[in-house]
Design a protein around this motif. Structure first.
Motif, PDB file in Angstrom:
ATOM      1  N   SER A 131      38.601  45.434  60.195  1.00 54.66           N
ATOM      2  CA  SER A 131      38.502  44.976  58.803  1.00 54.66           C
ATOM      3  C   SER A 131      37.088  44.563  58.396  1.00 54.66           C
ATOM      4  CB  SER A 131      39.438  43.778  58.577  1.00 54.66           C
ATOM      5  OG  SER A 131      40.776  44.122  58.866  1.00 54.66           O
ATOM      6  N   TYR A 132      36.145  44.527  59.314  1.00 55.71           N
ATOM      7  CA  TYR A 132      34.807  44.057  58.980  1.00 55.71           C
ATOM      8  C   TYR A 132      34.140  44.840  57.847  1.00 55.71           C
ATOM      9  CZ  TYR A 132      33.642  40.223  62.095  1.00 55.71           C
ATOM     10  OH  TYR A 132      33.559  38.974  62.687  1.00 55.71           O
ATOM     11  N   PRO A 133      34.271  46.155  57.744  1.00 56.92           N
ATOM     12  CA  PRO A 133      33.601  46.896  56.662  1.00 56.92           C
ATOM     13  C   PRO A 133      34.217  46.655  55.276  1.00 56.92           C
ATOM     14  CG  PRO A 133      34.110  48.337  58.532  1.00 56.92           C
ATOM     15  CD  PRO A 133      34.877  47.088  58.733  1.00 56.92           C
ATOM     16  N   LYS A 134      35.326  45.981  55.200  1.00 58.29           N
ATOM     17  CA  LYS A 134      36.019  45.816  53.928  1.00 58.29           C
ATOM     18  C   LYS A 134      35.183  44.998  52.942  1.00 58.29           C
ATOM     19  CE  LYS A 134      40.599  44.723  52.109  1.00 58.29           C
ATOM     20  NZ  LYS A 134      41.988  44.351  52.457  1.00 58.29           N
ATOM     21  N   THR A 135      35.231  45.393  51.653  1.00 59.86           N
ATOM     22  CA  THR A 135      34.498  44.675  50.607  1.00 59.86           C
ATOM     23  C   THR A 135      35.428  44.336  49.447  1.00 59.86           C
ATOM     24  OG1 THR A 135      33.840  46.761  49.555  1.00 59.86           O
ATOM     25  CG2 THR A 135      32.305  45.811  51.168  1.00 59.86           C
ATOM     26  N   PHE A 136      34.942  43.399  48.580  1.00 55.35           N
ATOM     27  CA  PHE A 136      35.722  42.949  47.432  1.00 55.35           C
ATOM     28  C   PHE A 136      34.863  43.028  46.178  1.00 55.35           C
ATOM     29  CE2 PHE A 136      37.347  40.956  51.235  1.00 55.35           C
ATOM     30  CZ  PHE A 136      38.720  41.102  51.118  1.00 55.35           C
ATOM     31  N   ASP A 137      35.502  42.886  45.035  1.00 58.57           N
ATOM     32  CA  ASP A 137      34.786  43.018  43.761  1.00 58.57           C
ATOM     33  C   ASP A 137      33.794  41.881  43.550  1.00 58.57           C
ATOM     34  OD1 ASP A 137      36.229  45.298  43.238  1.00 58.57           O
ATOM     35  OD2 ASP A 137      37.790  44.249  42.090  1.00 58.57           O
ATOM     36  N   LYS A 138      34.143  40.679  43.982  1.00 56.53           N
ATOM     37  CA  LYS A 138      33.260  39.530  43.803  1.00 56.53           C
ATOM     38  C   LYS A 138      32.292  39.402  44.980  1.00 56.53           C
ATOM     39  CE  LYS A 138      36.633  36.746  41.237  1.00 56.53           C
ATOM     40  NZ  LYS A 138      37.377  35.453  41.200  1.00 56.53           N
ATOM     41  N   THR A 139      31.006  39.234  44.661  1.00 55.58           N
ATOM     42  CA  THR A 139      29.987  39.091  45.712  1.00 55.58           C
ATOM     43  C   THR A 139      30.260  37.857  46.566  1.00 55.58           C
ATOM     44  OG1 THR A 139      28.370  40.094  44.231  1.00 55.58           O
ATOM     45  CG2 THR A 139      27.509  38.908  46.147  1.00 55.58           C
ATOM     46  N   GLU A 140      30.694  36.770  45.902  1.00 54.77           N
ATOM     47  CA  GLU A 140      30.952  35.531  46.636  1.00 54.77           C
ATOM     48  C   GLU A 140      32.071  35.722  47.662  1.00 54.77           C
ATOM     49  OE1 GLU A 140      31.132  35.875  43.413  1.00 54.77           O
ATOM     50  OE2 GLU A 140      29.425  34.776  42.565  1.00 54.77           O
ATOM     51  N   GLU A 141      33.057  36.540  47.327  1.00 55.14           N
ATOM     52  CA  GLU A 141      34.172  36.763  48.246  1.00 55.14           C
ATOM     53  C   GLU A 141      33.747  37.589  49.451  1.00 55.14           C
ATOM     54  OE1 GLU A 141      37.593  38.300  46.289  1.00 55.14           O
ATOM     55  OE2 GLU A 141      38.112  36.381  45.359  1.00 55.14           O
ATOM     56  N   ASN A 142      32.762  38.465  49.281  1.00 57.37           N
ATOM     57  CA  ASN A 142      32.265  39.250  50.418  1.00 57.37           C
ATOM     58  C   ASN A 142      31.625  38.335  51.467  1.00 57.37           C
ATOM     59  OD1 ASN A 142      33.033  41.809  49.462  1.00 57.37           O
ATOM     60  ND2 ASN A 142      31.213  41.938  48.170  1.00 57.37           N
ATOM     61  N   ALA A 143      30.841  37.352  50.986  1.00 57.27           N
ATOM     62  CA  ALA A 143      30.216  36.405  51.923  1.00 57.27           C
ATOM     63  C   ALA A 143      31.269  35.525  52.583  1.00 57.27           C
ATOM     64  CB  ALA A 143      29.192  35.549  51.179  1.00 57.27           C
TER      65      ALA A 143
END
Length: 603
Positions: free
Chosen positions: A353-365
């Motif tokens: 799951s590490y490569p997974k991203t989200f729409d919000k930049t804050e949620e990626n961090a």
């Protein structure tokens, strides 16, 4: 000595303090001997004299004339009580008492008709009368000598007053030109700080008691005679008005009522903890949980609306997306579906799951941090909840610390220190005010790093395990201490960084985590507001409750990080005189440990 009306009202002998310009032990003893018919106890009277001095000292600012006069009187007390004048006074009193006793015995003997013994008693009485008469003559001679000495001092009064005014003017000019004149040399040496004078405590000259962290360190009845109000408000300071209600005035009334109750019946730690905090100028606002005294003074609607308003100002709205939460819910379900091999599958799923991203930049961090968290939880959490009780140390090491470090710890900017680290702000206050007790040790402190060193403490945490210490009394005492840690740190940060910032705190009773914030909203009004609560996971089958409260923890994190940036930004600016200097006068005293230990009723 000119004293304010509210100060005279709390003194035992206001007439004496208003009639003299410079207090001394011998003049106080003389005054009492002339105004009371009761016998005078040496220890009691000298203790009363110190108590009166201390009360006046706490009621005035350090730079005031009254404060300096009292400081000088306190410094000279040790020499005064062994002086010849004081010794002669007590010798005279001893002879007076002996004479009175002999007179009473004589009357009894006369009534019984014991003539032989009467003759002996009269001889003794005559001898004693001669001794007393001689002592009185000596006393009058000393009094006459003092009269002429005082007359000579009065002749130089105008000159002394002029010198005093020049001295005060020079000192005020020095204060305006330097940010480093907040402390006297003695306090500067004690506190090791050149820009901060902590607010005084309410327990000067209190008994020297050690702090072992046990529940028995608290009594039950607050000895309020040792606590004075510090209600100075600058005329230019406006009171805090909320929805057409003067919160500053209402809070003052609330504190007065709490003080009155403590005088009459004492304050119960378990029932009156809000009132105990109010004595340190802290108004506690918990979610729909207020004391009868709070409701009577403010009204329940006002308190709840105020709590919501302060919380909204500080926190805003932080929402974590359902997609984000569903990812970690999948982790939990993977473990629970296969109790034998679920943890092995979890490790593999985390890596995938590490490569997974989200729409919000804050949620990626945040996602990367949560990944690290679940790697730790995979080693620390059991699949199902165990029936064994968990100690405080185990809770901190395996559950609370790993979770909160993900949200609140930044080793370079705002590290958290665990466990039982002495609070610097509390230690400075105690040292600067000669508080003999040991500085309290919260279970966690969130510190701010500036120029490679710990500069300030902006967050505190308290933990209670599942053992026998998990009692209502212990948990409430922790909450009271948490409030005092936060208040001391507000005062220190305001004086040192010149910024009135928000302070953060939390209490975890086993795994129920509750967050708090504190703001200095007006002169002498520290609002301690409950920010929300969350159930931390004890095992994988309780993680769903943790996900439900994730928004609360995330909101707490964002507000804390924003406050850290504000404080660091203020420290990096030039230390010019600003409006924030005026805010330093808003600070008030904190109830110190010796006075707190005089609380007795725990019911």
């Amino acid at each position: 000595m000119k004293l304010d009306k509210n100060v005279r009202e709390i003194l035992s002998d206001p007439a004496y303090w208003s009639s003299i310009s410079k207090p001394s032990l011998i003049t106080y003893l003389t005054y009492l001997s002339q105004t009371t018919k009761d016998s005078l106890s040496k220890d009691k009277i000298q203790s009363q004299y110190i108590s009166e001095l201390t009360t006046i000292k706490r009621s005035y600012e350090e730079m005031s004339e009254q404060h300096e006069i009292i400081e000088e009187a306190l410094a000279s007390f040790a020499n005064e009580k062994t002086s010849e004048d004081v010794k002669n006074f007590w010798e005279d009193k001893y002879l007076d008492q002996k004479l009175c006793t002999l007179e009473k015995k004589t009357k009894i003997i006369e009534a019984e008709g014991v003539m032989n013994f009467l003759q002996t008693g009269n001889e003794r009485l005559n001898d004693a009368s001669k001794m007393v008469h001689k002592s009185h003559l000596n006393f009058l001679e000393r009094k006459e000598a003092k009269y002429y000495e005082q007359k000579e001092n009065d002749a130089n009064k105008d000159e002394s007053a002029t010198c005093s005014q020049n001295y005060e003017r020079k000192r005020r000019n020095a204060d305006d030109n330097s940010q480093d004149e907040y402390t006297t040399p003695k306090r500067r040496a004690l506190a090791d700080d050149k820009s901060y004078t902590p607010c005084g405590t309410d327990d000067s000259y209190a008994s020297d008691e050690s702090d072992d962290g046990s529940d028995e360190e608290c009594g039950s009845k607050l000895i309020v005679e040792e606590i004075s109000f510090d209600e100075f408000i600058d005329q230019e300071d406006k009171p805090f008005i909320f929805k057409a209600k003067n919160i500053s005035s209402l809070f003052k009334s609330y504190r007065c009522e709490a003080l009155t109750k403590s005088r009459k019946s004492g304050l119960s730690v378990t029932q009156d903890y809000r009132e105990i905090l109010s004595i340190s100028h802290i108004l506690l606002l918990q979610v729909d949980d207020y004391s009868d005294m709070q409701i009577k003074t403010f009204s329940r609607d006002t308190l709840e609306d105020l709590r919501k308003d302060i919380r909204a100002r500080i926190f805003g709205k932080e929402k974590i997306s359902k997609e984000f939460k569903s990812t970690f819910q999948e982790y939990v379900e993977t473990v629970l579906d296969d109790e034998d091999c679920g943890l092995d599958k979890l490790w593999k799923l985390i890596i995938e799951s590490y490569p997974k991203t989200f729409d919000k930049t804050e949620e990626n961090a945040l996602f990367l941090k949560m990944q690290l968290l679940f790697q730790k939880l995979a080693s620390n959490l059991s699949v199902r909840t165990l029936k064994e009780k968990i100690s405080e140390g185990t809770l901190v090491a395996n559950f609370i610390s790993p979770i909160l470090r993900i949200f609140l710890h930044n080793a370079s900017v705002h590290p958290t220190t665990w466990p039982n680290t002495a609070s610097t702000s509390a230690k400075i206050r105690k040292l600067a005010n000669s508080d003999p007790s040991r500085a309290k040790q919260p279970d966690m402190i969130g510190k701010v790093v500036h120029n490679g060193k710990f500069a300030f403490e902006l967050m505190f945490g308290e933990v209670t395990g599942e053992g026998r210490n998990n009692t209502e009394k212990k948990n409430i005492i922790d909450l009271i201490r948490l409030g005092m840690f936060m208040k001391d740190s507000i005062d220190l940060t305001l004086h040192k960084a010149n910024v009135n910032c928000v302070l953060f705190g939390w209490q975890s009773i086993v795994l129920k985590w509750t967050g708090y914030i504190m703001v200095l909203i007006a002169p002498g009004v520290y609002l301690m507001v409950e920010a929300g609560n969350i159930e931390l996971p004890k095992s994988f089958d309780t993680c769903s409750m943790f996900f439900n409260g994730l928004d609360t923890l995330r909101t707490f994190q964002v507000a804390y990080e924003r406050t850290v940036k504000e404080v660091l930004s203020a420290m990096n600016k030039s230390r010019e005189k600003s409006d924030d200097d005026k805010l330093k006068q808003w600070c008030r005293s904190t109830l110190g440990t010796p006075a707190f230990k005089k609380i007795i009723f725990f019911k």
